[in-house]
Design a protein around this motif. Sequence first.
Motif, PDB file in Angstrom:
ATOM      1  N   TRP A 249       0.845  -1.195   0.000  1.00 51.77           N
ATOM      2  CA  TRP A 249       0.000   0.000   0.000  1.00 51.77           C
ATOM      3  C   TRP A 249       0.875   1.237   0.000  1.00 51.77           C
ATOM      4  N   PHE A 250       0.250   2.389  -0.218  1.00 48.72           N
ATOM      5  CA  PHE A 250       0.919   3.678  -0.145  1.00 48.72           C
ATOM      6  C   PHE A 250       0.503   4.377   1.144  1.00 48.72           C
ATOM      7  N   PRO A 251       1.365   5.230   1.699  1.00 49.35           N
ATOM      8  CA  PRO A 251       1.006   5.952   2.931  1.00 49.35           C
ATOM      9  C   PRO A 251      -0.200   6.848   2.719  1.00 49.35           C
ATOM     10  N   PRO A 252      -0.905   7.184   3.779  1.00 51.92           N
ATOM     11  CA  PRO A 252      -2.063   8.082   3.646  1.00 51.92           C
ATOM     12  C   PRO A 252      -1.605   9.516   3.438  1.00 51.92           C
ATOM     13  N   PRO A 253      -2.431  10.346   2.833  1.00 48.27           N
ATOM     14  CA  PRO A 253      -2.089  11.771   2.737  1.00 48.27           C
ATOM     15  C   PRO A 253      -2.075  12.414   4.112  1.00 48.27           C
TER      16      PRO A 253
END
Length: 427
Positions: A249-253
């Motif tokens: 996954w990608f980090p949250p904004p």
Amino acid sequence: MDFQGNEYVWILLLDFILVCNQMYLTDGSIHFFLKQPNVTVSHVGRNSVLISWEAEEIAETENFSVCYLLSYQFSDKAKEPPRKFLLETTNHKIRLHMHPGLVGSVSNAFCESQKIQFHSIPAEFTYNAPPVYINNVSCVLFNITNLNCSWNFATDTPEDLDYSFALRLNSKWLSCRHYFKRHKKNTGCYMQDVFSDYNDDTPLKRIKIGFFSDFHSVTKIFSPEAVEILTPPRNIQVLLEDRNVIIKWFPPPSIVFDVLQDGMTSTYDPEEEGNFVYEIRVIENKSKKIFRQPNYIEKEEQIFTDLAKDKKYCLQIRARHNHSKFWGEWSEPVFINKDKNVFPEWILIVIGPALFAALVFYLCKRYMKIMLLTPIPHPSQNIKNWLYTNGSNDLRMQANIAGQNEQSVPLTELEIVTTTRHCDKKL
């Protein structure tokens, strides 16, 4: 007499040499050359104090330079170690924020390469700020640009005292428009889309709030990462490799690491790695029981080796900052594998109601037909006679009306003969 006078002079010289040697053999405190400064504490600005002092003029030597040692701590933080500053000026501004006061000291000193070599006896000072009736201030930053703060009032707060709330952004104070009230006092504020106007190119490093009244004002500063509730991680992927299930996954904004104009997109910034920790929740879809829940993952990847291929799992991920106590929001469910059931659940959901509707329709059709086509039976002659003889006048009238409506039945021959004979006998 001359010898005795010279003897006194030699004694004085020896005493002076001994004193000088003693000064440089001590732990670094030269009380003879460096006197205590005269410290003054004055209130300036919004809830700030200025510490200033008058020090005697000291000539700098070849090896040392003149400096000052300031040490202080807030009154309500007595258990914390004091803060120390090595200064070259004779004043220093301290922001109290919401602290009730401070205690500290100032010393004259000789420094060498930014290190104190000798200092005077500290001159202590104390400052008590005006009373602050607000306590338990708590703020939460969510959805990147929304801020929610709440606070309580002390029991000895005057009845006519109330505070207004404001947020400082880009050197401007933004007043609160939506207050929460209790006992006719402001006890909370909700601010929406306030950070969308943040036009600085650098990430937001601190958030400053203020409480203002007719008597005095107080401010409080905190870091955004300590209070931010993150949105879910982005672009969750499930990869199957042999018997392993790999989750990426990608980090949250975040308002801390993203520029706000790009913070709401799904772009990924490699500099954000290591700033978050993650929690993964894996639930077995059929039993609804938690199968795994690791809660301190530092990388944007997790590998599961013990997930059964014949079972379906539901996976969700949430994040928080390294130094925050607030977990963010859970992501949307992501499913792993498929249930291998002989009768899938959708069959029961679709066919069950259809069968029930068909059964109801059949029963209604059958019994409605019977009720509509069955003839209504007429009352027997005995019932008619009983109604005529024993009934009320109304019933008799109804019977007469019913008799008139019946078709006439012709008399038989026997009845005609009998009637005729009867009449002859009378004649």
